[in-house]
Enzyme design. Structure first.
Site, PDB file in Angstrom:
ATOM      1  N   HIS A 184       2.732   4.542  12.768  1.00  0.00           N
ATOM      2  CA  HIS A 184       1.651   5.531  12.732  1.00  0.00           C
ATOM      3  C   HIS A 184       2.016   6.812  13.471  1.00  0.00           C
ATOM      4  O   HIS A 184       1.148   7.456  14.068  1.00  0.00           O
ATOM      5  CB  HIS A 184       0.344   4.951  13.289  1.00  0.00           C
ATOM      6  CG  HIS A 184      -0.342   4.032  12.333  1.00  0.00           C
ATOM      7  ND1 HIS A 184      -1.616   3.564  12.535  1.00  0.00           N
ATOM      8  CD2 HIS A 184       0.064   3.485  11.159  1.00  0.00           C
ATOM      9  CE1 HIS A 184      -1.969   2.775  11.534  1.00  0.00           C
ATOM     10  NE2 HIS A 184      -0.955   2.712  10.688  1.00  0.00           N
ATOM     11  N   HIS A 201       0.844  -1.206   0.000  1.00  0.00           N
ATOM     12  CA  HIS A 201       0.000   0.000   0.000  1.00  0.00           C
ATOM     13  C   HIS A 201       0.872   1.247   0.000  1.00  0.00           C
ATOM     14  O   HIS A 201       1.876   1.328   0.700  1.00  0.00           O
ATOM     15  CB  HIS A 201      -1.020  -0.007   1.141  1.00  0.00           C
ATOM     16  CG  HIS A 201      -0.506   0.201   2.520  1.00  0.00           C
ATOM     17  ND1 HIS A 201      -0.316   1.451   3.079  1.00  0.00           N
ATOM     18  CD2 HIS A 201      -0.184  -0.674   3.503  1.00  0.00           C
ATOM     19  CE1 HIS A 201       0.093   1.331   4.326  1.00  0.00           C
ATOM     20  NE2 HIS A 201       0.196   0.050   4.616  1.00  0.00           N
ATOM     21  N   ASP A 248       5.752   2.001   7.105  1.00  0.00           N
ATOM     22  CA  ASP A 248       4.363   1.599   6.887  1.00  0.00           C
ATOM     23  C   ASP A 248       3.686   2.524   5.879  1.00  0.00           C
ATOM     24  O   ASP A 248       3.101   3.532   6.272  1.00  0.00           O
ATOM     25  CB  ASP A 248       3.608   1.625   8.218  1.00  0.00           C
ATOM     26  CG  ASP A 248       2.174   1.169   8.089  1.00  0.00           C
ATOM     27  OD1 ASP A 248       1.844   0.546   7.078  1.00  0.00           O
ATOM     28  OD2 ASP A 248       1.383   1.442   9.015  1.00  0.00           O
ATOM     29  N   GLU A 286      -5.359   1.690   1.912  1.00  0.00           N
ATOM     30  CA  GLU A 286      -5.275   0.505   2.770  1.00  0.00           C
ATOM     31  C   GLU A 286      -5.518   0.893   4.216  1.00  0.00           C
ATOM     32  O   GLU A 286      -6.198   0.179   4.959  1.00  0.00           O
ATOM     33  CB  GLU A 286      -3.897  -0.152   2.615  1.00  0.00           C
ATOM     34  CG  GLU A 286      -3.752  -1.491   3.328  1.00  0.00           C
ATOM     35  CD  GLU A 286      -3.201  -1.358   4.736  1.00  0.00           C
ATOM     36  OE1 GLU A 286      -3.013  -2.390   5.403  1.00  0.00           O
ATOM     37  OE2 GLU A 286      -2.951  -0.213   5.185  1.00  0.00           O
ATOM     38  N   GLU A 287      -4.961   2.040   4.609  1.00  0.00           N
ATOM     39  CA  GLU A 287      -5.108   2.498   5.989  1.00  0.00           C
ATOM     40  C   GLU A 287      -6.555   2.839   6.327  1.00  0.00           C
ATOM     41  O   GLU A 287      -6.922   2.930   7.495  1.00  0.00           O
ATOM     42  CB  GLU A 287      -4.218   3.715   6.250  1.00  0.00           C
ATOM     43  CG  GLU A 287      -2.725   3.461   6.103  1.00  0.00           C
ATOM     44  CD  GLU A 287      -2.136   2.641   7.246  1.00  0.00           C
ATOM     45  OE1 GLU A 287      -2.914   2.190   8.101  1.00  0.00           O
ATOM     46  OE2 GLU A 287      -0.915   2.465   7.279  1.00  0.00           O
ATOM     47  N   ASP A 330       3.769  -5.473   3.566  1.00  0.00           N
ATOM     48  CA  ASP A 330       3.342  -4.320   4.354  1.00  0.00           C
ATOM     49  C   ASP A 330       4.202  -4.277   5.619  1.00  0.00           C
ATOM     50  O   ASP A 330       4.046  -5.115   6.507  1.00  0.00           O
ATOM     51  CB  ASP A 330       1.860  -4.477   4.707  1.00  0.00           C
ATOM     52  CG  ASP A 330       1.295  -3.255   5.414  1.00  0.00           C
ATOM     53  OD1 ASP A 330       2.059  -2.302   5.672  1.00  0.00           O
ATOM     54  OD2 ASP A 330       0.086  -3.254   5.708  1.00  0.00           O
TER      55      ASP A 330
END
Length: 521
Positions: free
Chosen positions: A460, A282, A294, A328-329, A360
């Site tokens: 994140h 992603h 990520d 994707e998130e 991922d």
């Protein structure tokens, strides 16, 4: 004559020794054993792609979230990098829900104390939270304190009955994480009159940090929703148990709108299009940071592999498609849309997808070398079954690492874009190096690193930059991808002994969703 024989024998001996020494050289042995694609990969080139993605984020509010200018520029970077190759480049627009805070959130206690809390340490805003400025009393619903021994012991706020006989009108509901989606908790709270919701972590080892998650793109919650650490939730609960009224101030100011973002694909011009191999990662980040591990790590590894395929003139027997997914998130929106669109408009093309590999987070700084247990022989990920052939893909990665004396551990089905393909009966597997989970002593013995710390402490967060990348594991994973791809790309005939078509959703797990972004409990 005898002297000549002796000289001849000595020359043969010297030549034999030279051959043995030459064949035992480390560098040459690597060249002998590496496939063409594997040996072509270079960590500096992969890192150069990551540096570009980080620069893009820096110029666009610090992130590359789907629907943002940073994401659009990331798509352009993929296209430009492969523009002078033989790859067929296409894009597919997907409706996405774009969420971004336009002002810093606020969380503070008004009484019985006057305390301001720290974003990122004590709380964060859940994606798709509603906006609002609330001053009100907090009310706990039905927490389990101390927490249960196992994750998801708490069912706090998961049933409408949990809110009966509780006056939430205009108040702030405080709910413990556990056993159901965050948006369910928030929805019930709002329906029962709450003006804001605070969801605190459950409290077991690995579930004490601030909750960073989303309410899902389909959420209709209109009130502010924050994720709290267990420690803060516990402190607030303790205060309420003394009989004191605890009043809080909560503010969220956010832009929340539907827009479009693109999946981008690079397909080889040659190869059997009745057996298409898809590799995906992603391309979007969360709004909290640039998303370099990520999932810049997977995106960059695939981009460099595609570039080397073009540069080397590799012509696979089976067609190869690289996919960089959007949103994707936000709940696997890009990959799910791609498959649903094929089912509706080109089912024959859907049937020609032979396998899918997902990457991922493959460069976590406190990493594990995780190979997805794609047939659930070790870890039950909640699927009734997984597509035949998935175990073969898993074994291909295991064989690769075992041949190089590199230890691995099984990881569950990741709840990333591979789930979309599992649900359509397409053989799938994945590599992963870990996100928010805590590293164990046994894993330290295998891989080094620090026990009791997250695999990726910047997951994140704004610190998910190129400094957050372990370059050694990134290259190892990239080379494993290249090797496995080349082996399947060159197969004549069926890739697997069996292939069972199933209807979409037939293999859905009992709790579908993304393992590190969706509010999956």
């Amino acid at each position: 004559m005898i002297g000549q024989k002796i000289i001849y024998s000595l020359l043969c001996l010297v030549l034999a020794v030279s051959i043995v020494l030459w064949s035992c050289s480390d560098d040459d042995d690597d060249d002998q054993t590496m496939g063409m694609l594997e040996s072509a990969l270079d960590i500096e080139a992969i890192m150069a792609h990551l540096e570009q993605l980080e620069l893009i984020a820096q110029g666009n509010n610090g992130h590359r979230a789907a629907g943002s200018s940073g994401y659009d520029q990331s798509v352009s970077y993929i296209r430009e990098t492969l523009s002078n190759t033989d790859f067929i480049i296409t894009e597919q627009e997907v409706q996405v829900r774009y969420f971004e805070e336009t002002a810093p959130p606020v969380l503070e206690m008004i009484s019985p104390e006057n305390t301001s809390y720290t974003w990122g340490t004590d709380y964060v805003t859940l994606s798709y939270s509603g906006s609002g400025d609330v001053h009100s009393e907090i009310v706990f619903i039905d927490p389990m304190i101390p927490p249960g021994e196992t994750d998801n012991s708490s069912t706090d706020g998961c049933e409408e009955e949990d809110f009966q006989n509780i006056d939430l009108t205009g108040k702030i509901a405080v709910i413990q994480r556990g056993s159901c989606y965050y948006h369910i908790k928030a929805t019930y709270a709002e329906q029962n009159g709450a003006s804001a919701v605070l969801i605190f972590n459950e409290g077991q080892a690995g579930r004490q940090e601030v909750i960073s998650a989303t309410l899902t793109a389909g959420s209709e919650v209109t009130i502010p929703v924050l994720g709290l650490s267990y420690n803060l939730g516990y402190k607030l609960y303790t205060l309420t148990q003394t009989g004191q009224t605890v009043e809080m101030h909560v503010t969220v100011t956010a832009l929340d709108e539907w827009t479009v973002a693109s999946n981008i694909f690079a397909e080889t011009a040659s190869g059997n299009d009745d057996q298409v191999i898809i590799l995906g990662a992603h391309l979007d980040s969360v709004t909290a940071g640039p998303g370099i591990n990520d999932d810049g790590s997977g995106s960059a590894a695939l981009l460099e592999l595609a570039y080397q395929i073009a540069s080397l003139g590799y012509k696979p027997v089976n067609k190869i498609t690289f996919a960089w997914w959007t949103a994707e998130e936000d709940g696997l929106l890009g990959s799910e849309y791609f498959l649903a669109d094929l089912l509706a408009n080109n089912p024959a093309a859907l049937g020609r997808i032979a396998m899918y590999l997902n990457f991922d987070m493959i460069a976590s700084p406190n990493y594990i070398r995780g190979v997805q247990d794609s047939d659930q022989s070790v870890i039950d990920s909640g699927f009734e079954q997984t597509p035949p052939g998935s175990g073969d893909l898993e074994q291909s990665f295991l064989d690769y690492f075992q041949a190089r004396d590199l230890p691995t551990v099984p990881v569950g089905i990741s709840r990333s874009d591979d789930v979309s393909f599992f649900n359509y009966g397409i053989p799938s597997s994945a590599l992963a190096t870990g996100s928010a989970g805590l590293k164990s002593q046994n894993e330290v013995a295998l891989f080094g690193g620090t026990a009791g710390e997250p695999y990726d402490p910047c997951w994140h967060r704004a610190c998910d930059t190129t400094d957050n990348i372990d370059q050694e594991i990134l290259l190892q994973n990239a080379q494993a991808i290249a090797s496995v791809l080349e082996s399947y790309g060159d197969i004549q005939g069926p890739l697997f002994d069996t292939r069972t078509a199933v209807s979409p959703g037939a293999m859905s797990p009992s709790h579908a969703g993304h393992y590190h972004a969706l509010p999956l409990e």
